[in-house]
Design a protein around this motif. Structure first.
Motif, PDB file in Angstrom:
ATOM      1  N   GLU A  11       1.297  50.141 -25.685  1.00 25.82           N
ATOM      2  CA  GLU A  11       1.205  48.563 -25.567  1.00 25.82           C
ATOM      3  C   GLU A  11       2.611  48.059 -25.571  1.00 25.82           C
ATOM      4  N   TYR A  12       3.318  48.395 -26.416  1.00 29.22           N
ATOM      5  CA  TYR A  12       4.565  47.673 -26.473  1.00 29.22           C
ATOM      6  C   TYR A  12       5.298  47.932 -25.211  1.00 29.22           C
ATOM      7  N   LEU A  13       5.410  49.274 -24.790  1.00 31.70           N
ATOM      8  CA  LEU A  13       6.420  49.525 -23.552  1.00 31.70           C
ATOM      9  C   LEU A  13       5.556  48.737 -22.204  1.00 31.70           C
ATOM     10  N   THR A  14       4.437  48.851 -22.194  1.00 28.57           N
ATOM     11  CA  THR A  14       3.730  48.196 -21.012  1.00 28.57           C
ATOM     12  C   THR A  14       4.232  46.551 -21.192  1.00 28.57           C
ATOM     13  N   LYS A  15       4.058  46.233 -22.328  1.00 28.48           N
ATOM     14  CA  LYS A  15       4.199  44.579 -22.359  1.00 28.48           C
ATOM     15  C   LYS A  15       6.046  44.328 -22.004  1.00 28.48           C
ATOM     16  N   VAL A  16       6.760  45.223 -22.687  1.00 26.30           N
ATOM     17  CA  VAL A  16       8.073  44.804 -22.493  1.00 26.30           C
ATOM     18  C   VAL A  16       8.756  45.230 -21.087  1.00 26.30           C
ATOM     19  N   LYS A  17       7.825  46.368 -20.439  1.00 23.91           N
ATOM     20  CA  LYS A  17       8.461  46.586 -19.237  1.00 23.91           C
ATOM     21  C   LYS A  17       7.897  45.687 -17.841  1.00 23.91           C
ATOM     22  N   ASN A  18       6.909  44.829 -18.383  1.00 19.96           N
ATOM     23  CA  ASN A  18       6.357  43.962 -17.366  1.00 19.96           C
ATOM     24  C   ASN A  18       7.148  42.989 -16.796  1.00 19.96           C
ATOM     25  N   LYS A  19       7.143  42.897 -15.658  1.00 20.75           N
ATOM     26  CA  LYS A  19       8.212  42.055 -14.854  1.00 20.75           C
ATOM     27  C   LYS A  19       8.251  40.651 -15.459  1.00 20.75           C
ATOM     28  N   SER A  20       6.821  39.895 -15.491  1.00 14.37           N
ATOM     29  CA  SER A  20       7.085  38.690 -15.761  1.00 14.37           C
ATOM     30  C   SER A  20       7.318  38.528 -17.275  1.00 14.37           C
ATOM     31  N   ILE A  22       9.725  40.159 -18.999  1.00 11.85           N
ATOM     32  CA  ILE A  22      11.220  40.253 -18.882  1.00 11.85           C
ATOM     33  C   ILE A  22      11.605  38.910 -18.100  1.00 11.85           C
ATOM     34  N   ILE A  23      11.148  38.481 -17.078  1.00 12.66           N
ATOM     35  CA  ILE A  23      11.601  37.293 -16.673  1.00 12.66           C
ATOM     36  C   ILE A  23      11.410  36.099 -17.663  1.00 12.66           C
ATOM     37  N   MET A  24      10.455  35.995 -18.401  1.00 16.26           N
ATOM     38  CA  MET A  24      10.177  35.115 -19.522  1.00 16.26           C
ATOM     39  C   MET A  24      11.226  35.195 -20.488  1.00 16.26           C
ATOM     40  N   THR A  25      11.454  36.259 -20.779  1.00 15.99           N
ATOM     41  CA  THR A  25      12.417  36.526 -22.018  1.00 15.99           C
ATOM     42  C   THR A  25      13.977  36.208 -21.787  1.00 15.99           C
ATOM     43  N   PHE A  26      14.219  36.376 -20.330  1.00 13.57           N
ATOM     44  CA  PHE A  26      15.721  36.103 -20.198  1.00 13.57           C
ATOM     45  C   PHE A  26      15.935  34.708 -19.568  1.00 13.57           C
ATOM     46  N   VAL A  27      14.934  34.427 -18.748  1.00  7.22           N
ATOM     47  CA  VAL A  27      15.090  33.177 -17.992  1.00  7.22           C
ATOM     48  C   VAL A  27      14.892  31.786 -19.054  1.00  7.22           C
ATOM     49  N   SER A  28      13.639  31.946 -19.804  1.00  8.95           N
ATOM     50  CA  SER A  28      13.239  30.627 -20.546  1.00  8.95           C
ATOM     51  C   SER A  28      14.608  30.216 -21.447  1.00  8.95           C
ATOM     52  N   PRO A  29      15.047  30.934 -22.059  1.00 10.04           N
ATOM     53  CA  PRO A  29      16.300  30.387 -22.873  1.00 10.04           C
ATOM     54  C   PRO A  29      17.430  29.909 -22.173  1.00 10.04           C
ATOM     55  N   LEU A  30      17.646  30.508 -20.897  1.00  8.07           N
ATOM     56  CA  LEU A  30      18.782  29.940 -19.947  1.00  8.07           C
ATOM     57  C   LEU A  30      18.141  28.550 -19.380  1.00  8.07           C
ATOM     58  N   ILE A  31      17.035  28.374 -18.991  1.00  6.29           N
ATOM     59  CA  ILE A  31      16.227  27.232 -18.886  1.00  6.29           C
ATOM     60  C   ILE A  31      16.441  26.194 -19.826  1.00  6.29           C
ATOM     61  N   ALA A 237       6.145  43.539 -29.419  1.00  8.43           N
ATOM     62  CA  ALA A 237       6.674  43.066 -28.211  1.00  8.43           C
ATOM     63  C   ALA A 237       7.056  41.388 -28.427  1.00  8.43           C
ATOM     64  N   GLY A 238       5.891  40.644 -29.073  1.00  5.24           N
ATOM     65  CA  GLY A 238       6.320  39.280 -29.340  1.00  5.24           C
ATOM     66  C   GLY A 238       7.493  38.838 -30.151  1.00  5.24           C
ATOM     67  N   ILE A 239       7.591  39.944 -31.135  1.00  5.42           N
ATOM     68  CA  ILE A 239       8.806  39.848 -31.961  1.00  5.42           C
ATOM     69  C   ILE A 239       9.903  40.063 -31.424  1.00  5.42           C
ATOM     70  N   THR A 240      10.181  41.159 -30.364  1.00  2.07           N
ATOM     71  CA  THR A 240      11.300  41.281 -29.635  1.00  2.07           C
ATOM     72  C   THR A 240      11.512  40.229 -28.722  1.00  2.07           C
ATOM     73  N   GLN A 241      10.593  39.455 -28.000  1.00  2.00           N
ATOM     74  CA  GLN A 241      10.865  38.348 -27.342  1.00  2.00           C
ATOM     75  C   GLN A 241      11.393  37.357 -28.073  1.00  2.00           C
ATOM     76  N   PHE A 242      10.777  36.880 -29.219  1.00  2.00           N
ATOM     77  CA  PHE A 242      11.342  35.870 -30.191  1.00  2.00           C
ATOM     78  C   PHE A 242      12.758  36.089 -30.507  1.00  2.00           C
ATOM     79  N   VAL A 243      13.196  37.551 -30.905  1.00  2.00           N
ATOM     80  CA  VAL A 243      14.464  37.755 -31.417  1.00  2.00           C
ATOM     81  C   VAL A 243      15.697  37.450 -30.255  1.00  2.00           C
ATOM     82  N   ILE A 244      15.226  38.000 -28.967  1.00  2.00           N
ATOM     83  CA  ILE A 244      16.052  37.906 -28.001  1.00  2.00           C
ATOM     84  C   ILE A 244      16.151  36.338 -27.730  1.00  2.00           C
TER      85      ILE A 244
END
Lengths: 437, 308
Positions: A11-20, A22-31, A237-244
């Motif tokens: 579950e973790y890997l599928t979520k984390v490897k999912n394209k959208s 990844i984009i959400m994780t890295f692009v939204s703080p940028l935005i 996966a959510g915690i990972t996203q939050f920390v990033i």
């Protein structure tokens, strides 16, 4: 056989490897950072504009209060009447003309002040002018009544009641604000986390149903294991996203502010000025010291442990409900009907937290709601910085855990039956029947 | 112990609905057992009970003589009718995951997957995503995942749906080979010609009750009506026909043949043997066609369901 780690990993890997994802994780703080930077930049741009304002003061006493500032220049017009002054200002392309009509008594000048300009003037300019004149006039009134202004200035005091608990901890008003900020942030974080990642769990269960893999999986794994695996994997996966987000947001804003030379905290310049002034004031500086001190006075150990426990408990409680909803329906549009009863207590918790905890952190309403399991995680997290007796925290947590066990049992029942049901949207009555299967 | 799987009067209710009513089956070791029945009869419920997806309300299920327990999941391979795979996961990753859930280690799973991928000539799919495959291709992956952990009992629910005739044949041969290697197969389908081709035993479930079971040959014997399909050549069509109709019960026949003058289905009289009929016919005309009518699985299915 325990497949839980395997399921969590997938579950973790599928979520984390999912394209959208990844984009959400890295692009939204940028935005976010870019947006803040743009706003900061624009507001600075706005303040940088130089204005000149002409003043026609027929009373002759008010002119002295219009001192030039960095971006505003005042020109005092003399020997002009209103019409010629208007023409002059227009020709000079000044920002506007402030006209103070002559009156017999300076205290009656008020209704006779006018501002002429091409376009409607900015609100801050007008209120700035108003404040200047008001101050001067009220001083003048006091003086005409025979009051010594100097004495009034001298008599101004600043009282700040020093608060101390019986056990000797010093607190203050600032302390309360700090506590409120902590509690509010914790409660709100939990709220956001539940909504974002609860939905993610729900969607991933619906996906499993629509792709028809569920029966394949369920023939090798107990449904409750699959459900828990999903909840835990998605949360990680959510915690990972939050920390990033936090790290990336911090780094980006640092980089941006150094490169562009924009201090992001400058957005609200007036407040900033006030703060700077305040810092020079010894009393306020003292207060700031108290604030720092009261930060260290917060029950930090208790706060962190309670935060972790209530956060995890509350999150698991709600996410198991999300999982049940995901299992009960076939597609996302059908979820609406079941989302309401989940969202309602959550929103209630946030409102109770905001309105009653601020008012009275240990009042009846906030105390009661910090024991009701569906609102307790949010409300209790908001209350804890104000110091909640340990037995209350423990009892509330026990109730939460008991309810959590109950909802997981309930959700697992619905999940077990629901994942194998296709085609029709169940009613509440049918859901109730599933529990008995 | 000749039966791998025994279900003993298994019942299951969903609310007020009785999905299974005291159904008992016995699946002999090394057989292909056809589990048949109209839609909604209760087949899937029974299969889910065998897979421990749902629990029976009453009744026992024994696998190899032991009551079902969680560890048995490793001994069963189940290909459900409603099947699919994670669409956005890669073929290899997914197969490994599902194999590990069945208790294989990663290394074992890899070796066996390689064997099967080579066997079915799909080695180059390893890094493709499921959504890039056609339906038939995805079914192949699913088949491999079902049999990978070498279970004693294989349960296939409509295994051929989604396959073209060539691949369906391929899968059929694989099933037969698995059976020859010692696996026992429960096979649920609506396609009676594959039942005819594959099954040694069948059980028919209708409206939650088992209405028929046993060896397919025994059942056919039981359902045959001692009727013979007969084709005769004669110059005297009318008199021959009338002579036969006087002596025997006769039905119209529909088989295709070259220039037979008289075609009919003739039912043996009680106590007569087929030789009696044959000698009667040879005395009247020239016999070109003489076959006993054996009921097909299809006939048996329709007849049983209609009669219940």
């Amino acid at each position: 056989m325990n497949h839980l780690p395997l399921i969590i990993k997938r579950e973790y890997l599928t979520k984390v490897k999912n394209k959208s994802f990844i984009i959400m994780t890295f692009v939204s703080p940028l935005i976010m950072v870019a947006l803040i930077a743009v706003v900061a930049y624009l507001s600075q741009l706005n303040n940088d504009k130089d204005r000149s304002i002409s003043v026609l003061d027929e009373t002759g006493v008010l002119s002295e209060i219009f001192a030039n500032t960095e971006h505003t220049t005042y020109t005092i017009l003399e020997n002009e009447n209103l019409e010629s002054a208007k023409a002059l200002v227009k020709a000079k392309e000044d920002y506007g003309l402030l006209y103070i009509q002559k009156s017999s008594d300076i205290t009656k000048v008020l209704p006779n002040v006018k501002f002429y300009s091409d376009e409607s003037p900015s609100l801050s300019i007008i209120s700035g002018l108003e404040r200047k004149i008001e101050k001067k006039l009220s001083d003048a009134k006091l003086e005409s009544d025979g009051v010594d202004i100097e004495k009034i200035q001298a008599a101004k005091t600043n009282i700040n009641i020093t608060q101390e608990t019986f056990s000797g901890e010093k607190t203050s008003k600032i302390d309360s604000y700090l506590k409120l900020a902590f509690g509010g942030a914790a409660g709100y974080l939990l709220f956001m986390f539940i909504i974002i990642y609860g939905n993610m769990i729900m969607r991933s269960i619906i996906e499993e149903k629509t792709s028809r893999i569920i029966e394949v999986i369920i023939s090798s794994v107990k449904p409750i294991q699959l459900m828990m695996g999903k909840i835990i994997g998605t949360s990680l996966a959510g915690i990972t996203q939050f920390v990033i987000w936090v790290i990336l947001g911090g780094v980006l804003s640092l980089v941006l502010s150094t490169i562009l030379g924009i201090s992001l905290s400058d957005i609200q310049t007036p407040q900033q000025d006030m703060m700077n002034q305040a810092m020079e004031n010894p009393e306020v500086a003292n207060e700031m010291k108290l604030a720092v001190q009261s930060f260290f006075n917060l029950p930090i150990g208790n706060l962190i442990i309670a935060f972790l426990l209530f956060f995890i408990g509350g999150y698991l409680l709600y996410s198991s409900l999300y999982a049940a909803v995901g299992a009960a329906v076939d597609n996302e549009t059908d979820t609406q009907q079941f989302m309401m009863p989940i969202i309602m207590p959550l929103i209630l918790a946030v409102y109770v937290g905001i309105f009653t905890v601020i008012e009275d952190p240990h009042g009846t309403v906030s105390t009661v709601f910090s024991f009701i399991p569906f609102t307790s995680p949010v409300v209790m997290l908001m209350r804890i910085p104000f110091g909640v007796p340990l037995w209350q925290q423990a009892l509330s947590f026990l109730i939460l855990v008991a309810t959590f066990v109950l909802t997981v049992w309930f959700a697992a029942k619905i999940y077990r039956v629901g994942i194998l049901m296709y085609g029709k949207k169940p009613s509440y009555k049918e859901l109730f029947k599933w529990i008995k299967y | 112990m000749n039966n791998l799987l025994v279900a003993d009067s298994v019942s299951k209710n969903y609310g007020d609905f009785r999905a299974l009513n005291a159904v008992s089956i016995a699946v002999p070791k090394g057989s292909i057992f056809g589990l048949l029945g109209p839609n909604g009869a209760g087949k899937t419920t029974l299969i889910r009970i065998i897979n421990q997806i749902t629990m029976p309300d009453t009744g026992d299920v024994l696998l190899d003589g032991e009551p079902l327990k969680p560890e048995h999941i490793q001994n069963i391979g189940y290909l459900p009718e409603e099947r699919g795979l994670y669409k956005s996961m890669k073929v290899g990753e997914q197969a490994l995951y599902l194999a590990q859930l069945k208790g294989l280690t990663k290394q074992e799973a890899k070796t066996r997957l390689k064997y099967w991928f080579d066997k079915l000539e799909i080695g180059d799919w390893w890094n493709k995503k499921i959504q890039e495959l056609s339906k038939g291709q995805a079914q192949k992956i699913q088949f491999i995942v079902t049999v990978l952990h070498q279970p004693k009992l294989l349960i296939f629910d409509e295994p051929f749906s989604g396959f073209d005739p060539i691949n369906a044949n391929l899968i059929k041969d694989e099933i037969l080979q698995l059976r020859d290697e010692g696996a026992t197969v429960i096979f649920s389908t609506h396609r009676m010609e594959s039942v005819e081709e594959l099954c040694d035993h069948i059980a028919l479930i209708h409206k939650s009750n088992k209405v028929l079971d046993g060896k397919l040959t025994d059942i056919k014997r039981q359902y045959k009506t001692n009727t013979f399909e007969v084709g005769l050549q004669t110059h005297n069509i009318e008199s021959v026909s009338n002579a036969i109709k006087e002596k025997f019960e006769v039905f119209p026949a529909t088989f295709r043949n070259l220039n037979d003058d008289v075609k009919m289905n003739i039912k043996l009289n009680t106590n007569d043997s087929s030789n009696d009929l044959l000698s009667f016919l040879t005395s009247k005309a020239e016999v070109h066609h003489f076959v006993e009518v054996i009921p097909s699985a299809n006939d048996i299915f329709i007849q049983t369901v209609k009669n219940n």
